[in-house]
Design an enzyme around this catalytic site. Sequence first.
Site, PDB file in Angstrom:
ATOM      1  N   HIS A 116      67.430  59.117  61.118  1.00  0.00           N
ATOM      2  CA  HIS A 116      66.373  59.966  60.548  1.00  0.00           C
ATOM      3  C   HIS A 116      65.166  59.111  60.151  1.00  0.00           C
ATOM      4  CE1 HIS A 116      65.568  63.611  57.681  1.00  0.00           C
ATOM      5  NE2 HIS A 116      64.431  63.068  58.099  1.00  0.00           N
ATOM      6  N   PHE A 141      58.247  58.031  62.539  1.00  0.00           N
ATOM      7  CA  PHE A 141      57.386  56.908  62.927  1.00  0.00           C
ATOM      8  C   PHE A 141      55.936  57.331  63.187  1.00  0.00           C
ATOM      9  CE2 PHE A 141      60.788  53.565  64.383  1.00  0.00           C
ATOM     10  CZ  PHE A 141      61.110  53.342  63.051  1.00  0.00           C
ATOM     11  N   ASN A 179      58.010  65.927  63.538  1.00  0.00           N
ATOM     12  CA  ASN A 179      56.821  66.422  62.813  1.00  0.00           C
ATOM     13  C   ASN A 179      55.633  65.480  62.957  1.00  0.00           C
ATOM     14  OD1 ASN A 179      58.084  64.494  61.192  1.00  0.00           O
ATOM     15  ND2 ASN A 179      57.548  65.497  59.276  1.00  0.00           N
ATOM     16  N   HIS A 218      66.562  70.361  57.829  1.00  0.00           N
ATOM     17  CA  HIS A 218      65.993  70.115  56.504  1.00  0.00           C
ATOM     18  C   HIS A 218      66.254  71.390  55.709  1.00  0.00           C
ATOM     19  CE1 HIS A 218      62.901  68.423  53.626  1.00  0.00           C
ATOM     20  NE2 HIS A 218      63.118  69.649  53.182  1.00  0.00           N
ATOM     21  N   HIS A 240      69.746  64.715  54.566  1.00  0.00           N
ATOM     22  CA  HIS A 240      69.460  64.319  53.174  1.00  0.00           C
ATOM     23  C   HIS A 240      69.968  65.294  52.101  1.00  0.00           C
ATOM     24  CE1 HIS A 240      66.159  66.993  54.140  1.00  0.00           C
ATOM     25  NE2 HIS A 240      65.428  66.062  54.716  1.00  0.00           N
ATOM     26  N   ASP A 280      65.514  58.494  56.172  1.00  0.00           N
ATOM     27  CA  ASP A 280      64.378  59.418  56.093  1.00  0.00           C
ATOM     28  C   ASP A 280      63.083  58.632  55.876  1.00  0.00           C
ATOM     29  OD1 ASP A 280      62.872  61.692  56.146  1.00  0.00           O
ATOM     30  OD2 ASP A 280      63.678  62.574  54.317  1.00  0.00           O
ATOM     31  N   HIS A 330      53.726  56.929  54.174  1.00  0.00           N
ATOM     32  CA  HIS A 330      52.363  57.436  53.956  1.00  0.00           C
ATOM     33  C   HIS A 330      51.558  56.254  53.439  1.00  0.00           C
ATOM     34  CE1 HIS A 330      53.625  61.618  54.381  1.00  0.00           C
ATOM     35  NE2 HIS A 330      54.654  61.350  53.583  1.00  0.00           N
TER      36      HIS A 330
END
Length: 421
Positions: free
Chosen positions: A58, A61, A92, A176, A223, A290, A294
């Site tokens: 998970h 990138f 995503n 999710h 998660h 995960d 950012h």
Amino acid sequence: MKKMEVVVEGSCYVSGRLERCCVGIEDGKIAKIAKLLEGDKEYHFGSKLILPGATDAHVHFRDPGMTQKEDFATGSLAALYGGVTCVFDMPNTRPPTTTVAAMRDKKKIASAKSMVDFGLFAGVRPGMDAAGLAKESIGFKLYMASTTGELLVPSLETINGEISAIASTGKVLAVHAEDESMRKKEIEKDLEDHLRNRSNDCERIAIRKVKEAAKGCRLHICHVSAKSSIPLIERVPNLTSEVTPQHVLLDVSSRLGKLAKVNPPLRKREDRHALFQALKEGTFDIIASDHAPHTIDEKHEDFDYAPTGMPGVETMVPMMLQHVKDKHLELSGFVRMLCERPGEIYGIRKGKIAVGYDADLMVVDASAGTIIRADNLHSKCGWTAFEGVSGIFPHAVFLRGQLMIENGGQVGERAGRDVVG
Ligand code: DOR
Ligand code: ZN
Ligand code: ZN
């Protein structure tokens, strides 16, 4: 004795125990395991541990579309330094990986840039071509609540057909699991507020709904973060689960503020303890990072606007190895959750030191502990929530028999490839 192409010798984790032996490698695969082997290239690591390379099932990138945060080159380099020889990248990105064309474009990018092997998740969206996407992807990913990206599916009724189509592909549906209708949208000033908006029930209800709606699928709950979710994922046929280091090591009392704003949220101490206990007892199939980088500027926006997610692909294995050393976790559990189970669940010959498996190996000197420092990490985002935490970084890493990290530094050529083909 026939010479092997490559031989790696040390204290190897084979069939559930450590033994001093040689791993013989031909054509990138483990060809023989024996007390003594000769090779054109030989690497002798003495009493250091030789473990299978880890698969991080998970990661985000961010490539294509958000490469100011990370790209496949930096993310995969971080993975390699952290003993992760295979990653599964989430859909995503921009554009999201929901069409065969987008999947092929991302595959080109990753093939050109990746230091480690990879699989790509396809995003679930009404109207998607499940059969076409299944051929290209490692599995499907469903977002039941709004988070980074545009892949929200707020109501499972809108994707009944897609769910049946996924079931007939036999691929895993990773979820999710937060329920969008349960999510509160109050303004947030701190981690407590973020948790209040995304309650334990928000996760529990989502898991319940998706178990009901996707009965024919191989479900994987990403998660897991709440104590009350544990009974819903324990010993359920056709269902596997995952936990992240951040949800077992950090909680809502963290002083990290926005840096620790993640979805699902960090919860109460009792949740964290219950997760760690469950992890030790073998409740979860996989530990995955995960990895959700950012930029630090984005994370420093007002709490309510700051994006959710933290990096972790490079620190996961080192921190978990430290827990093995500190006897909080058994080595067998470490290998099972970080190496073996990802391979088994997603059907790839990785994660075991056994004949026929890819020769992905990490060499660990258990006495060589380090302190995690963002300055020494390789993600483009340049920060970590685990600054100052102890970790054991691999001394050497092999990808399909090729030495990629030696003495903690990079040596090999870029050679990452798609595990799906
Ligand atoms: O905190 C998160 N960050 N949770 C997610 O589900 C997405 C991820 C991201 O991509 O940033
Ligand atoms: Zn998620
Ligand atoms: Zn994620």
